[in-house]
Write a protein that holds these residues in place. Structure first.
Motif, PDB file in Angstrom:
ATOM      1  N   ARG A  26      38.119  28.948  46.983  1.00 26.34           N
ATOM      2  CA  ARG A  26      37.456  28.191  45.912  1.00 26.34           C
ATOM      3  C   ARG A  26      36.034  27.735  46.261  1.00 26.34           C
ATOM      4  O   ARG A  26      35.139  27.832  45.429  1.00 26.34           O
TER       5      ARG A  26
ATOM      6  N   ASP B   9      46.623  34.294  45.005  1.00 37.00           N
ATOM      7  CA  ASP B   9      47.197  33.011  44.598  1.00 37.00           C
ATOM      8  C   ASP B   9      47.359  32.072  45.797  1.00 37.00           C
ATOM      9  O   ASP B   9      47.037  30.884  45.721  1.00 37.00           O
TER      10      ASP B   9
ATOM     11  N   PHE C 122      48.136  39.889  43.688  1.00 38.49           N
ATOM     12  CA  PHE C 122      48.122  38.618  42.962  1.00 38.49           C
ATOM     13  C   PHE C 122      48.656  37.493  43.856  1.00 38.49           C
ATOM     14  O   PHE C 122      48.074  36.415  43.927  1.00 38.49           O
TER      15      PHE C 122
ATOM     16  N   VAL D 204      43.738  30.725  46.974  1.00 39.26           N
ATOM     17  CA  VAL D 204      42.833  30.094  46.020  1.00 39.26           C
ATOM     18  C   VAL D 204      42.069  28.911  46.621  1.00 39.26           C
ATOM     19  O   VAL D 204      40.841  28.830  46.523  1.00 39.26           O
TER      20      VAL D 204
ATOM     21  N   GLU E 210      38.678  31.443  37.650  1.00 41.68           N
ATOM     22  CA  GLU E 210      39.318  32.180  36.546  1.00 41.68           C
ATOM     23  C   GLU E 210      40.571  32.927  37.010  1.00 41.68           C
ATOM     24  O   GLU E 210      41.074  33.789  36.292  1.00 41.68           O
ATOM     25  N   HIS E 211      41.055  32.604  38.200  1.00 42.64           N
ATOM     26  CA  HIS E 211      42.198  33.334  38.754  1.00 42.64           C
ATOM     27  C   HIS E 211      43.415  33.233  37.852  1.00 42.64           C
ATOM     28  O   HIS E 211      43.822  32.156  37.424  1.00 42.64           O
ATOM     29  N   SER E 212      43.986  34.392  37.555  1.00 42.95           N
ATOM     30  CA  SER E 212      45.234  34.492  36.795  1.00 42.95           C
ATOM     31  C   SER E 212      45.815  35.874  37.057  1.00 42.95           C
ATOM     32  O   SER E 212      45.140  36.753  37.598  1.00 42.95           O
ATOM     33  N   ARG E 213      47.046  36.037  36.659  1.00 46.92           N
ATOM     34  CA  ARG E 213      47.648  37.372  36.799  1.00 46.92           C
ATOM     35  C   ARG E 213      46.852  38.383  35.973  1.00 46.92           C
ATOM     36  O   ARG E 213      46.616  39.505  36.417  1.00 46.92           O
ATOM     37  N   GLU E 214      46.411  37.969  34.796  1.00 50.41           N
ATOM     38  CA  GLU E 214      45.638  38.864  33.919  1.00 50.41           C
ATOM     39  C   GLU E 214      44.294  39.239  34.546  1.00 50.41           C
ATOM     40  O   GLU E 214      43.896  40.409  34.528  1.00 50.41           O
ATOM     41  N   SER E 215      43.589  38.270  35.131  1.00 50.83           N
ATOM     42  CA  SER E 215      42.293  38.591  35.746  1.00 50.83           C
ATOM     43  C   SER E 215      42.476  39.500  36.958  1.00 50.83           C
ATOM     44  O   SER E 215      41.655  40.391  37.204  1.00 50.83           O
ATOM     45  N   THR E 216      43.565  39.304  37.702  1.00 56.44           N
ATOM     46  CA  THR E 216      43.847  40.172  38.842  1.00 56.44           C
ATOM     47  C   THR E 216      44.164  41.585  38.358  1.00 56.44           C
ATOM     48  O   THR E 216      43.689  42.570  38.920  1.00 56.44           O
TER      49      THR E 216
END
Length: 186
Positions: free
Chosen positions: A46, A39, A35, A42, A54-60
């Protein structure tokens, strides 16, 4: 000497010289470090990688959670690119809906702090070797947006043929709407 027997899956760990290792992702264990690497990358990614929006801790976490199953089904083989013990990017072998039969595609990206050092080329070379050991694989492709000159350098260095250019829907800010498809055959 006999040629190697075809395999169903690539090696899960590939040790290269100079402290470079490709290793299958280890699910949740990789989440904090992977992550952080995404991060920090990005803005670098990009222009070319639509998933960055859609990058996020959840998506990772979701990405990492799905890797083992995709590996087992043979749909995708995803690797962490590790340099001197630290994750610095990702690469893999996969098939998409438009990937020709008998062919696998290679994808790769690196943290901006380690670009320009030949790591993507070395990782892709190792993946080509693994791909051609897989049963039924006769070709390897690298597909990228025509405007992504850094990605184009990798297949060019590895002897791929610039096979075709085709329109595609631009889904990331730097994309031109034209893909380059590079191919290498066994």
């Amino acid at each position: 000497m006999h040629p190697p027997q075809p395999r169903l899956r690539p090696e899960p760990r590939i040790e290269l010289d100079g402290g470079l290792t490709l290793r299958a992702f280890e699910g949740e264990a990789d989440l904090p470090e992977f992550f952080r690497v995404v991060d920090e990358s990005v803005e670098h990614l990009r222009p070319w990688m639509p998933w960055v929006a859609e990058h996020s801790r959840e998506s990772t976490a979701d990405f990492l959670a799905g890797r083992a199953e995709l590996w087992e089904t043979g749909d995708a083989y995803s690797y962490a690119i590790v340099l001197d013990g630290a994750v610095v990017g990702s690469c893999g072998l996969h098939r998409l809906d438009d990937t020709p039969d008998g062919t696998v595609e290679i994808g790769y990206w690196l943290h901006p702090a380690v670009t320009g050092r030949g790591l993507a080329t070395r990782a892709a070379r190792a993946l080509v070797e693994q791909a051609f050991l897989l049963s039924g694989v006769t070709g390897v492709e690298i597909v990228h947006d025509a405007g992504n000159h850094a990605s184009a350098a990798v297949p060019s260095r590895l002897g791929f043929t610039d096979r075709l250019r085709r329109p595609h829907e631009a889904t990331a800010p730097g994309e031109t709407g034209e893909e380059r498809v590079w191919r290498l055959t066994r």
